[in-house]
Design an enzyme around this catalytic site. Structure first.
Site, mmCIF file in Angstrom:
data_model
loop_
_atom_site.group_PDB
_atom_site.id
_atom_site.type_symbol
_atom_site.label_atom_id
_atom_site.label_comp_id
_atom_site.label_asym_id
_atom_site.label_seq_id
_atom_site.Cartn_x
_atom_site.Cartn_y
_atom_site.Cartn_z
ATOM 1 C CD GLU A 151 -32.627 29.244 2.439
ATOM 2 O OE1 GLU A 151 -33.018 28.961 1.417
ATOM 3 O OE2 GLU A 151 -31.355 28.777 3.084
ATOM 4 C CD1 TRP A 201 -29.902 33.593 0.572
ATOM 5 C CD2 TRP A 201 -29.060 34.187 -1.277
ATOM 6 N NE1 TRP A 201 -28.202 33.850 0.447
ATOM 7 C CE2 TRP A 201 -28.263 33.918 -0.817
ATOM 8 C CE3 TRP A 201 -29.464 34.362 -2.564
ATOM 9 C CZ2 TRP A 201 -27.008 34.160 -0.967
ATOM 10 C CZ3 TRP A 201 -28.216 34.296 -3.246
ATOM 11 C CH2 TRP A 201 -27.342 34.334 -2.705
ATOM 12 C CD1 TRP A 207 -23.593 27.749 -23.545
ATOM 13 C CD2 TRP A 207 -23.058 26.612 -21.523
ATOM 14 N NE1 TRP A 207 -23.682 28.830 -22.171
ATOM 15 C CE2 TRP A 207 -23.333 27.967 -21.149
ATOM 16 C CE3 TRP A 207 -22.967 25.190 -20.786
ATOM 17 C CZ2 TRP A 207 -23.640 28.698 -19.959
ATOM 18 C CZ3 TRP A 207 -23.014 25.601 -19.204
ATOM 19 C CH2 TRP A 207 -23.043 26.968 -19.094
ATOM 20 C CG ASN A 240 -32.589 26.089 -1.900
ATOM 21 O OD1 ASN A 240 -33.002 26.872 -3.320
ATOM 22 N ND2 ASN A 240 -31.359 26.295 -1.757
ATOM 23 C CD1 TRP A 286 -26.274 29.410 -18.196
ATOM 24 C CD2 TRP A 286 -28.280 30.499 -17.558
ATOM 25 N NE1 TRP A 286 -26.601 30.868 -18.460
ATOM 26 C CE2 TRP A 286 -27.805 31.070 -18.119
ATOM 27 C CE3 TRP A 286 -29.215 30.338 -17.163
ATOM 28 C CZ2 TRP A 286 -28.410 32.691 -18.250
ATOM 29 C CZ3 TRP A 286 -29.987 32.000 -16.669
ATOM 30 C CH2 TRP A 286 -29.958 32.593 -17.470
ATOM 31 C CD1 TRP A 320 -32.664 27.353 -12.305
ATOM 32 C CD2 TRP A 320 -30.187 26.119 -13.209
ATOM 33 N NE1 TRP A 320 -32.652 25.677 -12.791
ATOM 34 C CE2 TRP A 320 -31.405 25.126 -13.357
ATOM 35 C CE3 TRP A 320 -30.239 25.974 -14.570
ATOM 36 C CZ2 TRP A 320 -31.693 23.930 -13.658
ATOM 37 C CZ3 TRP A 320 -29.394 24.421 -14.538
ATOM 38 C CH2 TRP A 320 -31.157 23.426 -14.624
#
Length: 476
Positions: A279, A282, A311, A346, A364, A387
């Site tokens: 984690e 990342w 969208w 998360n 997004w 995202w």
């Protein structure tokens, strides 16, 4: 006598603070500290009111800790970076600063701000020294065979692990008390003009002492079986350290040092610690890509075809998503948790983001901005990276056809509905058997409850999204 100035930004701690430690290396030099709030800039960056309050309360403790070290702390407020720049130059001139020490930030506005200040300080014959402090390894040291930043996580992770495995992990101690005393003429920290909102100090106690205690507690009590438990929403299985990392109450090195009590190989670390380390990597990956690709700071995708996605941006659907009234219990519980606590698990962030982008087909960027406006642990690189990853438009993203089914995720990671019941009290009369799809219970029993039916059909919206996404990727 030289006078050093430490400019605090998102590094509100005295332990393991590279800039502070370097400024204090020479015990005969005077050291000052400064923090400049920029409320207009914060608003443009969608900072949450809870994070504003979290920063303010931690600033007060930082001031006390610095004063105990004999380092005067100056607090000021300027509207934005444009007004901050000339003010800081004037402050350095007035206080006869020799060197300005700071820890680097990687967003494009922050980089331009620091570059402008450095040019102006050079004209004043004042040094400016920056350090990579919010990450484990400098972006200049991690690159692929083509000398470029990685865009895939796994080779990045392997390179980071290989680098760290050959380095001794050291944290800077808190500086010793200054031998050179300075008259205490610091400016009082007044409440920000930027709005503040209460947050749970039980969940997120203030100060770096509490942050370190929370880190220690995680390794003593929660890290065991972390790899198995971390995805379950109803369990207190996560570290809850993200708010401290986001504003620098903790450093990633402190977390890394906790994983390694001794200098040993990564191969000898248990799976739970490796999972948690993953984690952290990342987080590191998103910082490095942000540093390398300015498009990310501009909320843009590296893929040209992303601009071709049509969208829907249905305002009613977006409102239902934000307010937790979609008719999907796990989505609604998660969004209500976010609004109430300023934090979200998360996996729930992935589920809610997937639902917004791939089932509601809403841009997004709107979701990313809303998250930042609510999160107490708002971190631009991690938020925008997450995202883009979920929406399948970013670095090493999930394949576009992988769309998380909220009901299946709910059944798997909240099997008894404990998390749902805690944030959706109107569902308390729904039996566990139906808690993941209450509309079935309503239809079967013909009961009336104050809870909506699903605003969209998962399967049909999934199919539609895949079709639209394929068109976008294939269009020129």
């Amino acid at each position: 006598m030289s006078i050093n100035l430490v400019w605090f930004r998102n590094d509100l701690r005295v332990h393991d603070n590279t800039a502070l430690s370097k400024a204090c290396d020479n015990k005969t030099e005077k050291v000052l500290a400064i923090f400049i709030a920029t409320p207009v800039q914060w608003r443009s960056h969608c900072m949450s009111f809870k994070q504003s309050s979290f920063i303010y309360k931690n600033l007060i403790l930082l001031e006390k800790n610095l004063n105990l070290l004999g380092i005067p702390f100056f607090y000021f407020e300027k509207s934005n970076f444009d007004s901050l720049i000339p003010f800081l130059i004037q402050f350095c001139r007035k206080k006869c600063i020799s060197t300005l020490f700071y820890n680097k930030q990687y967003e494009i506005n922050e980089i331009k701000r620091d570059e402008s200040i450095k040019k102006l300080l050079n004209l004043e014959k004042i040094n400016m020294l920056g350090y990579h402090d919010s990450i484990m390894v400098s972006p200049k040291l991690i690159f692929n065979s083509k000398k470029k930043s990685y865009i895939k996580f796994t080779p990045f992770k392997n390179k980071i692990l290989n680098y760290l495995n050959n380095k001794e992990i050291k944290c800077f101690p808190s500086p010793s008390i200054r031998s050179v005393k300075i008259k205490n003429t610091f400016s009082k920290i007044v409440p920000f003009t930027f709005p503040k909102e209460k947050f749970s100090t039980q969940l997120f106690p203030v100060g770096e002492d509490n942050a370190i205690k929370k880190l220690n507690t995680f390794f003593k009590k929660k890290c065991f079986n972390y790899s198995l438990k971390r995805n379950f929403f109803g369990l207190s299985s996560t570290s809850l350290l993200s708010p401290y990392l986001s504003v620098g109450i903790l450093s990633p090195r402190q977390c890394l040092a906790k994983i390694f009590k001794e200098k040993i190989s990564f191969k000898n670390i248990n799976n739970d610690k490796i999972t948690w380390l993953n984690e952290l990597i990342w987080r590191e990956f998103y910082k490095h890509t942000l540093s390398a690709y300015s498009l990310i700071s501009k909320e843009q995708s590296i893929f040209f075809w992303e601009k071709n996605i049509k969208w829907s941006n249905n305002d009613q659907h977006f409102s239902s998503w934000k307010n937790g009234t979609t008719g999907y219990p796990i989505i609604d519980a998660a969004m209500r948790q976010l609004k109430k606590t300023g934090w979200m698990h998360n996996r729930l962030r992935m589920i809610t983001a997937s639902f917004l982008t791939k089932n509601l087909l809403i841009d997004w960027r709107k979701g990313a901005r809303y998250f930042m406006s609510q999160l107490i642990d708002g971190d631009f690189s991690s938020n925008i990276g997450g995202w883009q990853w979920t929406a399948s438009v970013g670095f090493d993203s999930v394949p576009y056809f992988r769309i998380l089914n909220p009901t299946i995720q709910s059944e798997k990671f909240d099997p008894k509905g404990k998390f749902i019941y805690s944030f959706c009290p109107e569902l308390k009369k729904i039996p566990i058997k139906y808690i993941h799809h209450p509309e079935k219970w309503k239809n079967k029993k013909k009961y009336k409850i104050n809870y909506p039916n699903p605003i969209v059909n998962y399967q049909s919206t999934k199919k539609y999204f895949c079709e639209e996404f394929t068109k976008a990727k294939n269009s020129k």
